[in-house]
Write an enzyme that holds these catalytic residues in place. Structure first.
Site, PDB file in Angstrom:
ATOM      1  N   MET A  12       0.861  -1.198   0.000  1.00 20.34           N
ATOM      2  CA  MET A  12       0.000   0.000   0.000  1.00 20.34           C
ATOM      3  C   MET A  12       0.888   1.235   0.000  1.00 20.34           C
ATOM      4  SD  MET A  12      -3.401  -0.396   1.152  1.00 20.34           S
ATOM      5  CE  MET A  12      -4.300  -1.926   1.202  1.00 20.34           C
ATOM      6  N   GLY A  40       1.850  -1.065   3.763  1.00 25.02           N
ATOM      7  CA  GLY A  40       1.108  -2.310   3.493  1.00 25.02           C
ATOM      8  C   GLY A  40       1.771  -3.412   4.304  1.00 25.02           C
ATOM      9  N   GLU A 139      -4.384  -8.747   4.943  1.00 20.21           N
ATOM     10  CA  GLU A 139      -4.731  -7.535   4.193  1.00 20.21           C
ATOM     11  C   GLU A 139      -5.055  -7.892   2.736  1.00 20.21           C
ATOM     12  OE1 GLU A 139      -3.228  -3.236   5.591  1.00 20.21           O
ATOM     13  OE2 GLU A 139      -1.833  -4.251   4.254  1.00 20.21           O
ATOM     14  N   GLY A 222       2.765  -5.316  22.606  1.00 22.90           N
ATOM     15  CA  GLY A 222       3.299  -3.955  22.682  1.00 22.90           C
ATOM     16  C   GLY A 222       4.546  -3.881  23.556  1.00 22.90           C
ATOM     17  N   ASP A 252       4.573  -5.353  12.181  1.00 23.62           N
ATOM     18  CA  ASP A 252       5.122  -5.882  10.922  1.00 23.62           C
ATOM     19  C   ASP A 252       6.638  -6.062  11.025  1.00 23.62           C
ATOM     20  OD1 ASP A 252       2.622  -5.877   9.736  1.00 23.62           O
ATOM     21  OD2 ASP A 252       2.866  -3.858   8.914  1.00 23.62           O
TER      22      ASP A 252
HETATM   23  P1  ADP Z   1       0.930  -4.221  16.607  1.00 24.13           P
HETATM   24  O1  ADP Z   1       1.693  -3.130  15.936  1.00 24.13           O
HETATM   25  O2  ADP Z   1       0.527  -5.331  15.693  1.00 24.13           O
HETATM   26  O3  ADP Z   1      -0.201  -3.763  17.498  1.00 24.13           O
HETATM   27  P2  ADP Z   1       2.434  -4.576  19.060  1.00 24.13           P
HETATM   28  O4  ADP Z   1       1.977  -3.226  19.491  1.00 24.13           O
HETATM   29  O5  ADP Z   1       2.100  -5.725  19.922  1.00 24.13           O
HETATM   30  O6  ADP Z   1       1.973  -4.929  17.572  1.00 24.13           O
HETATM   31  O7  ADP Z   1       4.019  -4.476  18.874  1.00 24.13           O
HETATM   32  C1  ADP Z   1       4.760  -5.463  18.222  1.00 24.13           C
HETATM   33  C2  ADP Z   1       6.090  -5.613  18.912  1.00 24.13           C
HETATM   34  O8  ADP Z   1       6.782  -4.368  18.847  1.00 24.13           O
HETATM   35  C3  ADP Z   1       6.008  -5.974  20.384  1.00 24.13           C
HETATM   36  O9  ADP Z   1       5.878  -7.357  20.596  1.00 24.13           O
HETATM   37  C4  ADP Z   1       7.349  -5.432  20.872  1.00 24.13           C
HETATM   38  O10 ADP Z   1       8.379  -6.333  20.536  1.00 24.13           O
HETATM   39  C5  ADP Z   1       7.531  -4.181  20.021  1.00 24.13           C
HETATM   40  N1  ADP Z   1       7.031  -2.963  20.702  1.00 24.13           N
HETATM   41  C6  ADP Z   1       5.853  -2.331  20.498  1.00 24.13           C
HETATM   42  N2  ADP Z   1       5.725  -1.254  21.303  1.00 24.13           N
HETATM   43  C7  ADP Z   1       6.876  -1.194  22.021  1.00 24.13           C
HETATM   44  C8  ADP Z   1       7.383  -0.300  23.027  1.00 24.13           C
HETATM   45  N3  ADP Z   1       6.670   0.767  23.457  1.00 24.13           N
HETATM   46  N4  ADP Z   1       8.602  -0.561  23.544  1.00 24.13           N
HETATM   47  C9  ADP Z   1       9.344  -1.613  23.123  1.00 24.13           C
HETATM   48  N5  ADP Z   1       8.917  -2.488  22.189  1.00 24.13           N
HETATM   49  C10 ADP Z   1       7.710  -2.282  21.633  1.00 24.13           C
END
Ligand code: ADP
Length: 303
Positions: A12, A40, A139, A222, A252
């Site tokens: 995308m 994308g 997607e 996260g 991703d």
């Molecule tokens: P998505 O983007 O699919 O919602 P997540 O938010 O779970 O996925 O983030 C994916 C990965 O990115 C996490 O498992 C972690 O390894 C990393 N990550 C995301 N946010 C943080 C953060 N604030 N600090 C450190 N690593 C992060």
């Protein structure tokens, strides 16, 4: 030719406009800034793995317009094999995004991505057969994902399915044919219809999928890191502490990095640790692909 990783999925063009306010229907407003970026989910994951040095192929449809030509060029310049990328009849997939303060409004136009129908994959059976890992997202149509899973299964090639964006209609039988299923906690909650607030609740939901036959569930949580569950093992791999500025595309980057380290021969636990490290770096930089470092750019701690 063999590939470490073949990503079958979307590309995308992100069309981002900073706005002071959204126009009302029928109204025109001036906006201070606009920029385009390559995005994308499929392309992002391929790009991350390629940045780390994997030999990556992409099976995708670019548009018959200027943006499609630009995306094809970008794939090539990123070292991604494009023998599985074909030009559709429609315009390229685009994501017009309107940014006001820390809020976004996003429109997804599938464009040529909707032309990546199941039959297209028959043209690329050799690429799938000669890959060490197939990586999928949601997607593109679920039917195309199912067909990809079936072809990979036929050739004994493992599949990683990243179920983003969430789609409640997914057929669990196909999920159970994958080696890795990697939702974020929200996607896990949608699929299992279970609460996912606490780590204990996330573990319970992941175990439910394992009980349904899913081999390895990897939940990204996260800043809390990633949880890996299979029928013999449960492990929470904590993330690295960083100053996050933008988590767009973090999921991703995690999938692309895990695919890279796993196909380089790391065990699952080590590959997850490295994927956490890679994704942590990407959240300290703005954008999706623009935030993905090469192996050489990774801080020593995170190699
Ligand atoms: P998505 O983007 O699919 O919602 P997540 O938010 O779970 O996925 O983030 C994916 C990965 O990115 C996490 O498992 C972690 O390894 C990393 N990550 C995301 N946010 C943080 C953060 N604030 N600090 C450190 N690593 C992060």
């Amino acid at each position: 030719m063999t590939h470490d990783i073949t990503v079958i999925g979307s590309n995308m063009m992100e069309l981002s406009t900073d706005i002071d306010r959204m126009p009302k229907l029928g109204e025109t407003v001036a906006a201070p800034n606009f920029h385009m970026a390559f995005g994308g989910k499929g392309a992002n994951q391929a790009y991350a793995a390629s940045q780390l040095g994997s030999n990556v192929a992409m099976i995708s449809k670019v548009g018959s317009d200027m943006l499609g030509r630009e995306y094809l060029k970008h794939f090539k310049e990123s070292g991604i094999d494009v023998s599985g990328v074909s030009v559709g009849k429609k315009s390229n997939g685009v994501a017009p995004c309107f940014i006001q303060g820390n809020m976004n409004s996003i429109i997804i136009v599938q464009g040529a991505n909707s032309e990546l129908t199941p039959d297209v994959l028959d043209d690329y059976r050799d690429i799938i057969k000669n890959s060490r890992l197939i990586v999928l997202q949601q997607e593109i149509s679920l039917e195309t994902d199912y067909k990809a899973i079936e072809i990979a299964h036929e050739y004994g090639v493992p599949v990683m399915l990243n179920p983003a964006p969430a789609n409640d209609d997914i057929d669990i039988k196909h999920v159970a044919m994958c080696e890795f299923y990697s939702p974020n906690e929200t996607e896990l909650g949608r699929l299992t219809k279970m609460p996912i607030e606490t780590i204990e609740q996330i573990k319970a939901a992941a175990h439910k999928l394992v009980d349904l036959g899913v081999k390895n569930v990897i939940v990204t949580i996260g800043s809390r890191g990633a949880l890996w569950v299979n029928k013999d093992h449960e492990e929470l791999i904590p993330s690295y502490k960083v100053k996050a500025v933008d988590s767009i595309g973090a999921g991703d980057s995690f999938v692309g990095a895990f695919s890279h380290y796993y196909t380089q021969g790391e065990d699952i636990s080590t590959a997850l640790k490295h994927a956490n490290a890679y994704a942590a770096v990407t959240v300290t930089r703005p954008g999706s692909q623009t935030s993905y470092p090469t192996a050489a750019e990774l801080p020593a701690l995170q190699k």
